[in-house]
Design a protein around this motif. Structure first.
Motif, short mmCIF file in Angstrom:
data_model
loop_
_atom_site.label_atom_id
_atom_site.label_comp_id
_atom_site.label_asym_id
_atom_site.label_seq_id
_atom_site.Cartn_x
_atom_site.Cartn_y
_atom_site.Cartn_z
N ASP A 119 0.83 -1.20 0.00
CA ASP A 119 0.00 0.00 0.00
C ASP A 119 0.87 1.25 0.00
O ASP A 119 0.56 2.23 -0.68
CB ASP A 119 -0.93 0.03 1.21
N ASP A 123 0.79 4.18 -2.75
CA ASP A 123 0.53 5.57 -2.37
C ASP A 123 1.65 6.49 -2.85
O ASP A 123 1.38 7.58 -3.37
CB ASP A 123 0.36 5.70 -0.85
N GLN A 137 -9.06 4.53 -2.85
CA GLN A 137 -9.11 3.17 -2.33
C GLN A 137 -9.39 2.16 -3.45
O GLN A 137 -8.79 1.09 -3.50
CB GLN A 137 -10.16 3.03 -1.22
N ARG A 140 -6.19 1.74 -5.42
CA ARG A 140 -5.28 0.85 -4.70
C ARG A 140 -5.73 -0.61 -4.86
O ARG A 140 -4.92 -1.49 -5.13
CB ARG A 140 -5.20 1.23 -3.23
N ASN A 141 -7.02 -0.86 -4.70
CA ASN A 141 -7.54 -2.23 -4.85
C ASN A 141 -7.29 -2.75 -6.27
O ASN A 141 -6.93 -3.92 -6.45
CB ASN A 141 -9.03 -2.28 -4.54
N HIS A 144 -3.63 -3.75 -6.69
CA HIS A 144 -3.38 -5.06 -6.06
C HIS A 144 -3.97 -6.19 -6.92
O HIS A 144 -3.34 -7.23 -7.11
CB HIS A 144 -3.97 -5.12 -4.65
#
Length: 157
Positions: A119, A123, A137, A140-141, A144
């Motif tokens: 993370d 960022d 968010q 970021r998801n 991943h």
């Protein structure tokens, strides 16, 4: 004339060498997926790849791209089969969508350099890309998710 390689195709452009690459891509080549945001390299909406590195096309003069390889969002994958694009779709990242091509281009470089980012890595790498809708968010998801997909055999970068 300035010679470029844009999305795998050789092109010659008759434009002012000082012209921002963003406007050459959008106006001369009609590649409108790269967006104008701030014009000062602060928001990331205009992010493209220049020789594989994420750069802000709004402040990159055409002359700096001469003879180099440029990839725009259109060249990342014309059929949306790129793992990052697929993750963006699966995570329903965009709201207005304006910043998303720049976000995706930055994420693609991050995943090439750090295939399994934390993370904090995400960022830091994405800090220069602003999303006014606040989908950070979901971004970021999606990164991943793309990381996991890219680890699979035959994944499309």
């Amino acid at each position: 004339m300035t010679r470029l390689n844009v999305n795998g195709k050789a092109v010659e452009i008759d434009a002012d060498p000082a012209a921002p690459l963003l406007w050459v891509l959008r106006e001369e080549l009609r590649l409108t997926g790269t967006k104008f945001g701030c014009g000062m390299s602060l928001c990331g909406a205009c992010t493209i790849h220049l020789d594989g590195e994420a750069v802000r096309s709004c402040v990159t003069p055409l002359a700096a791209a001469a003879g180099r390889s440029i990839t725009t969002i259109e060249g990342l994958s014309p059929d949306l089969s790129n793992a990052v694009q697929q993750a963006w779709i699966a995570e329903e990242v965009p709201q207005c969508g304006y910043c998303q091509s720049g976000q995706i281009m930055s994420a693609a470089v991050l995943l090439r350099e750090k295939p399994e980012p934390t993370d904090v890595d995400i960022d830091e790498a994405m800090a220069g890309n602003i999303c006014r809708c606040g989908t950070y968010q979901r971004i970021r998801n999606a990164i991943h998710r793309a990381s996991k997909a890219l680890a699979e055999p035959g994944a499309k970068r």
